[in-house]
Design a protein around this motif. Sequence first.
Motif, mmCIF file in Angstrom:
data_model
loop_
_atom_site.group_PDB
_atom_site.id
_atom_site.type_symbol
_atom_site.label_atom_id
_atom_site.label_comp_id
_atom_site.label_asym_id
_atom_site.label_seq_id
_atom_site.Cartn_x
_atom_site.Cartn_y
_atom_site.Cartn_z
ATOM 1 N N ALA A 1 0.829 -1.207 0.000
ATOM 2 C CA ALA A 1 0.000 0.000 0.000
ATOM 3 C C ALA A 1 0.863 1.257 0.000
ATOM 4 O O ALA A 1 0.563 2.227 -0.708
ATOM 5 N N LEU A 2 1.948 1.259 0.735
ATOM 6 C CA LEU A 2 2.844 2.407 0.788
ATOM 7 C C LEU A 2 3.514 2.649 -0.559
ATOM 8 O O LEU A 2 3.589 3.789 -1.029
ATOM 9 N N VAL A 3 4.000 1.606 -1.202
ATOM 10 C CA VAL A 3 4.616 1.734 -2.527
ATOM 11 C C VAL A 3 3.582 2.233 -3.540
ATOM 12 O O VAL A 3 3.868 3.109 -4.359
ATOM 13 N N GLY A 4 2.373 1.712 -3.473
ATOM 14 C CA GLY A 4 1.318 2.161 -4.373
ATOM 15 C C GLY A 4 0.975 3.625 -4.171
ATOM 16 O O GLY A 4 0.765 4.366 -5.135
ATOM 17 N N TYR A 5 0.936 4.068 -2.934
ATOM 18 C CA TYR A 5 0.640 5.468 -2.623
ATOM 19 C C TYR A 5 1.694 6.392 -3.222
ATOM 20 O O TYR A 5 1.371 7.375 -3.891
ATOM 21 N N ALA B 1 3.849 5.725 -5.643
ATOM 22 C CA ALA B 1 3.840 5.605 -7.106
ATOM 23 C C ALA B 1 2.711 6.436 -7.701
ATOM 24 O O ALA B 1 2.904 7.123 -8.711
ATOM 25 N N TYR B 2 1.536 6.398 -7.095
ATOM 26 C CA TYR B 2 0.414 7.195 -7.595
ATOM 27 C C TYR B 2 0.742 8.687 -7.544
ATOM 28 O O TYR B 2 0.516 9.414 -8.505
ATOM 29 N N HIS B 3 1.279 9.148 -6.430
ATOM 30 C CA HIS B 3 1.583 10.568 -6.316
ATOM 31 C C HIS B 3 2.725 10.990 -7.231
ATOM 32 O O HIS B 3 2.755 12.130 -7.679
ATOM 33 N N TYR B 4 3.636 10.102 -7.524
ATOM 34 C CA TYR B 4 4.723 10.441 -8.448
ATOM 35 C C TYR B 4 4.206 10.543 -9.873
ATOM 36 O O TYR B 4 4.546 11.455 -10.602
#
Length: 132
Positions: free
Chosen positions: A38-42, A44-47
């Motif tokens: 979930a942290l990596v996805g968060y 990645a989405y913001h980047y």
Amino acid sequence: MSTASTRLPEGRYGRSSDERADRKLKIAAVVFGAVLLALVGYFAYHYVAQNEISAQVITFDASDTAVKVHLEVHKDSGASGYCTLRSQAADGAVVGRGDFHFSGSATRIDKVVTLRTLSKGTTAELLGCHAD
């Protein structure tokens, strides 16, 4: 003479403490993995999704005191931000660096910007663009 077995009869007294510890470790690993995913996805989405401005240097023309840079900027409608440019001398020393701000409703901006330099610059490098 035979030796007495120290093993408990199977299924008679429930799980052993080793089995309970293994189960707790498996549950902890699954929870940790889900949080990490979930942290990596968060991030990645913001980047990817929040990077509303991108640009490229089309051409540049260097003089003794400035570099004129033809910059093409693509952005979301209504987004504002800035792009950072850098110029280097022939020996690699940085002779100029500046931020150029963009705003408005246009999604594509073609603009020639002037980057002042300390001496003759031989490059015009786009370091990146960021939304405000």
